[in-house]
Design an enzyme around this catalytic site. Structure first.
Site, PDB file in Angstrom:
ATOM      1  N   ARG A 216      31.528  26.561  53.281  1.00  0.00           N
ATOM      2  CA  ARG A 216      31.031  26.125  51.966  1.00  0.00           C
ATOM      3  C   ARG A 216      32.059  26.385  50.861  1.00  0.00           C
ATOM      4  O   ARG A 216      32.221  25.548  49.955  1.00  0.00           O
ATOM      5  CB  ARG A 216      29.703  26.840  51.671  1.00  0.00           C
ATOM      6  CG  ARG A 216      28.628  26.388  52.650  1.00  0.00           C
ATOM      7  CD  ARG A 216      27.431  27.303  52.700  1.00  0.00           C
ATOM      8  NE  ARG A 216      26.497  26.862  53.741  1.00  0.00           N
ATOM      9  CZ  ARG A 216      25.441  27.547  54.141  1.00  0.00           C
ATOM     10  NH1 ARG A 216      25.165  28.730  53.592  1.00  0.00           N
ATOM     11  NH2 ARG A 216      24.657  27.079  55.074  1.00  0.00           N
TER      12      ARG A 216
ATOM     13  N   ARG B 154      29.758  30.750  58.011  1.00  0.00           N
ATOM     14  CA  ARG B 154      29.229  29.551  57.341  1.00  0.00           C
ATOM     15  C   ARG B 154      29.583  29.537  55.851  1.00  0.00           C
ATOM     16  O   ARG B 154      29.711  28.478  55.244  1.00  0.00           O
ATOM     17  CB  ARG B 154      27.717  29.439  57.541  1.00  0.00           C
ATOM     18  CG  ARG B 154      26.888  30.464  56.783  1.00  0.00           C
ATOM     19  CD  ARG B 154      25.391  30.326  57.094  1.00  0.00           C
ATOM     20  NE  ARG B 154      24.562  31.131  56.226  1.00  0.00           N
ATOM     21  CZ  ARG B 154      24.368  32.448  56.379  1.00  0.00           C
ATOM     22  NH1 ARG B 154      24.959  33.098  57.370  1.00  0.00           N
ATOM     23  NH2 ARG B 154      23.573  33.116  55.556  1.00  0.00           N
ATOM     24  N   HIS B 155      29.741  30.721  55.293  1.00  0.00           N
ATOM     25  CA  HIS B 155      30.099  30.777  53.868  1.00  0.00           C
ATOM     26  C   HIS B 155      31.515  30.266  53.629  1.00  0.00           C
ATOM     27  O   HIS B 155      31.798  29.661  52.590  1.00  0.00           O
ATOM     28  CB  HIS B 155      29.952  32.203  53.342  1.00  0.00           C
ATOM     29  CG  HIS B 155      28.586  32.767  53.562  1.00  0.00           C
ATOM     30  ND1 HIS B 155      27.453  32.185  53.059  1.00  0.00           N
ATOM     31  CD2 HIS B 155      28.171  33.846  54.279  1.00  0.00           C
ATOM     32  CE1 HIS B 155      26.388  32.882  53.426  1.00  0.00           C
ATOM     33  NE2 HIS B 155      26.794  33.884  54.171  1.00  0.00           N
TER      34      HIS B 155
ATOM     35  N   ASP C 168      37.183  38.439  24.858  1.00  0.00           N
ATOM     36  CA  ASP C 168      37.378  38.100  23.450  1.00  0.00           C
ATOM     37  C   ASP C 168      36.968  39.314  22.610  1.00  0.00           C
ATOM     38  O   ASP C 168      36.738  40.419  23.135  1.00  0.00           O
ATOM     39  CB  ASP C 168      36.667  36.782  23.078  1.00  0.00           C
ATOM     40  CG  ASP C 168      35.148  36.908  22.994  1.00  0.00           C
ATOM     41  OD1 ASP C 168      34.611  38.016  23.233  1.00  0.00           O
ATOM     42  OD2 ASP C 168      34.493  35.897  22.687  1.00  0.00           O
ATOM     43  N   HIS C 169      36.835  39.105  21.312  1.00  0.00           N
ATOM     44  CA  HIS C 169      36.526  40.207  20.385  1.00  0.00           C
ATOM     45  C   HIS C 169      35.158  40.842  20.628  1.00  0.00           C
ATOM     46  O   HIS C 169      34.914  41.968  20.217  1.00  0.00           O
ATOM     47  CB  HIS C 169      36.583  39.675  18.947  1.00  0.00           C
ATOM     48  CG  HIS C 169      35.721  38.459  18.761  1.00  0.00           C
ATOM     49  ND1 HIS C 169      36.144  37.204  19.136  1.00  0.00           N
ATOM     50  CD2 HIS C 169      34.459  38.314  18.280  1.00  0.00           C
ATOM     51  CE1 HIS C 169      35.177  36.329  18.873  1.00  0.00           C
ATOM     52  NE2 HIS C 169      34.152  36.978  18.361  1.00  0.00           N
TER      53      HIS C 169
ATOM     54  N   CYS D 227      32.950  38.131  27.450  1.00  0.00           N
ATOM     55  CA  CYS D 227      32.806  37.642  26.081  1.00  0.00           C
ATOM     56  C   CYS D 227      31.381  37.982  25.653  1.00  0.00           C
ATOM     57  O   CYS D 227      30.753  38.849  26.275  1.00  0.00           O
ATOM     58  CB  CYS D 227      33.155  36.156  25.961  1.00  0.00           C
ATOM     59  SG  CYS D 227      32.081  34.991  26.827  1.00  0.00           S
ATOM     60  N   GLY D 228      30.857  37.349  24.646  1.00  0.00           N
ATOM     61  CA  GLY D 228      29.515  37.702  24.192  1.00  0.00           C
ATOM     62  C   GLY D 228      28.473  37.469  25.276  1.00  0.00           C
ATOM     63  O   GLY D 228      27.633  38.320  25.557  1.00  0.00           O
ATOM     64  N   THR D 229      28.532  36.316  25.895  1.00  0.00           N
ATOM     65  CA  THR D 229      27.588  35.968  26.962  1.00  0.00           C
ATOM     66  C   THR D 229      28.212  35.976  28.352  1.00  0.00           C
ATOM     67  O   THR D 229      27.485  35.932  29.346  1.00  0.00           O
ATOM     68  CB  THR D 229      27.035  34.556  26.729  1.00  0.00           C
ATOM     69  OG1 THR D 229      28.148  33.634  26.742  1.00  0.00           O
ATOM     70  CG2 THR D 229      26.288  34.454  25.410  1.00  0.00           C
ATOM     71  N   GLY D 230      29.513  35.930  28.431  1.00  0.00           N
ATOM     72  CA  GLY D 230      30.205  35.733  29.702  1.00  0.00           C
ATOM     73  C   GLY D 230      30.349  34.271  30.075  1.00  0.00           C
ATOM     74  O   GLY D 230      31.147  33.909  30.941  1.00  0.00           O
TER      75      GLY D 230
ATOM     76  N   GLY E  91      31.211  31.331  28.230  1.00  0.00           N
ATOM     77  CA  GLY E  91      32.349  30.529  27.792  1.00  0.00           C
ATOM     78  C   GLY E  91      33.637  30.923  28.502  1.00  0.00           C
ATOM     79  O   GLY E  91      34.412  30.062  28.954  1.00  0.00           O
TER      80      GLY E  91
ATOM     81  N   HIS F 183      28.979  35.545  49.538  1.00  0.00           N
ATOM     82  CA  HIS F 183      28.744  34.131  49.860  1.00  0.00           C
ATOM     83  C   HIS F 183      29.786  33.190  49.262  1.00  0.00           C
ATOM     84  O   HIS F 183      30.121  32.186  49.877  1.00  0.00           O
ATOM     85  CB  HIS F 183      27.360  33.693  49.356  1.00  0.00           C
ATOM     86  CG  HIS F 183      26.240  34.223  50.191  1.00  0.00           C
ATOM     87  ND1 HIS F 183      24.953  33.740  50.118  1.00  0.00           N
ATOM     88  CD2 HIS F 183      26.205  35.213  51.132  1.00  0.00           C
ATOM     89  CE1 HIS F 183      24.165  34.399  50.969  1.00  0.00           C
ATOM     90  NE2 HIS F 183      24.907  35.309  51.581  1.00  0.00           N
ATOM     91  N   ASN F 184      30.251  33.493  48.058  1.00  0.00           N
ATOM     92  CA  ASN F 184      31.106  32.533  47.331  1.00  0.00           C
ATOM     93  C   ASN F 184      32.578  32.938  47.279  1.00  0.00           C
ATOM     94  O   ASN F 184      33.388  32.194  46.727  1.00  0.00           O
ATOM     95  CB  ASN F 184      30.592  32.349  45.891  1.00  0.00           C
ATOM     96  CG  ASN F 184      29.095  32.124  45.821  1.00  0.00           C
ATOM     97  OD1 ASN F 184      28.392  32.864  45.147  1.00  0.00           O
ATOM     98  ND2 ASN F 184      28.575  31.135  46.532  1.00  0.00           N
TER      99      ASN F 184
ATOM    100  N   ARG G 176      27.013  41.002  25.028  1.00  0.00           N
ATOM    101  CA  ARG G 176      25.821  40.894  24.179  1.00  0.00           C
ATOM    102  C   ARG G 176      24.574  40.639  25.029  1.00  0.00           C
ATOM    103  O   ARG G 176      23.500  40.361  24.485  1.00  0.00           O
ATOM    104  CB  ARG G 176      26.011  39.771  23.155  1.00  0.00           C
ATOM    105  CG  ARG G 176      27.125  40.073  22.161  1.00  0.00           C
ATOM    106  CD  ARG G 176      27.433  38.897  21.257  1.00  0.00           C
ATOM    107  NE  ARG G 176      28.502  39.229  20.314  1.00  0.00           N
ATOM    108  CZ  ARG G 176      29.221  38.330  19.651  1.00  0.00           C
ATOM    109  NH1 ARG G 176      28.987  37.032  19.816  1.00  0.00           N
ATOM    110  NH2 ARG G 176      30.175  38.710  18.829  1.00  0.00           N
TER     111      ARG G 176
HETATM  112  C1  RB5 Z   1      31.935  34.518  20.216  1.00  0.00           C
HETATM  113  O1  RB5 Z   1      31.188  34.701  19.099  1.00  0.00           O
HETATM  114  C2  RB5 Z   1      31.075  34.004  21.368  1.00  0.00           C
HETATM  115  O2  RB5 Z   1      30.883  32.643  21.249  1.00  0.00           O
HETATM  116  C3  RB5 Z   1      31.739  34.331  22.683  1.00  0.00           C
HETATM  117  O3  RB5 Z   1      31.925  35.702  22.784  1.00  0.00           O
HETATM  118  C4  RB5 Z   1      30.997  33.921  23.942  1.00  0.00           C
HETATM  119  O4  RB5 Z   1      29.682  34.347  23.928  1.00  0.00           O
HETATM  120  C5  RB5 Z   1      31.135  32.503  24.316  1.00  0.00           C
HETATM  121  O5  RB5 Z   1      30.690  32.059  25.377  1.00  0.00           O
END
Ligand code: RB5
Length: 148
Positions: A139, A135-136, A11-12, A68-71, A73, A101-102, A112
């Site tokens: 699973r 084994r992996h 995303d942005h 994304c910001g956190t990865g 979502g 493993h996965n 972020r």
């Molecule tokens: C966008 O602001 C933020 O929500 C997105 O980048 C992400 O962190 C969502 O999981």
């Protein structure tokens, strides 16, 4: 592995990190299939996670890297597509483990959460670690069975 194509999307919040990853993996001999976005306007991460996941699920690309910001979502969205196993990583060990493993076929990271240098180390661990099988595999087959 069917090909050395890696789809990239974000995303942005992660456009600059995505560009650095594209350059990095190209230098390491992978083909970066960067499906954008390229402009900084706010854009919803589920659409970009889905678009990248479909490239992997169809075998057009062997792996996907999504940001994304956190990865978090974008990972959640990608994992709704059948055949996708995507993990969020903020460290190298986790990236090795989601491959070994996965049998993860997609990697998510948060622009972020970690810096670009860390992201590139995580990318290397993800792309250059093989699935362990054995084994992996049993699973991972259990995860696949949940899709049916
Ligand atoms: C966008 O602001 C933020 O929500 C997105 O980048 C992400 O962190 C969502 O999981």
């Amino acid at each position: 592995m069917t090909n050395k194509r890696v789809v990239l999307s974000s995303d942005h919040a992660a456009i600059e990190m995505r560009q650095q990853i594209a350059d990095h993996i190209t230098a390491k001999g992978w083909e970066a299939v960067d499906i954008g976005p390229t402009t900084p306007e706010s854009t919803p991460y589920p659409a970009h996670g889905e678009a990248a996941a479909r490239r992997v699920a169809s075998s057009d690309c062997t792996f996907g890297i999504i940001l994304c910001g956190t990865g978090q979502g974008i990972m959640m969205a990608a994992n709704k597509v059948k055949g996708i196993r995507c993990g969020v990583c903020s460290d190298v060990f986790s990236a090795q483990m989601i491959r070994e493993h996965n049998d993860a076929n997609m990697l998510a990271m948060g622009a972020r959460v970690i810096d670009n240098a860390t992201a590139l180390k995580i990318v290397d661990a993800f792309l250059f670690t093989d699935f362990g099988g054995g084994r992996h595999a049993t699973r991972v087959d259990m995860i696949k069975a949940l899709e049916d």
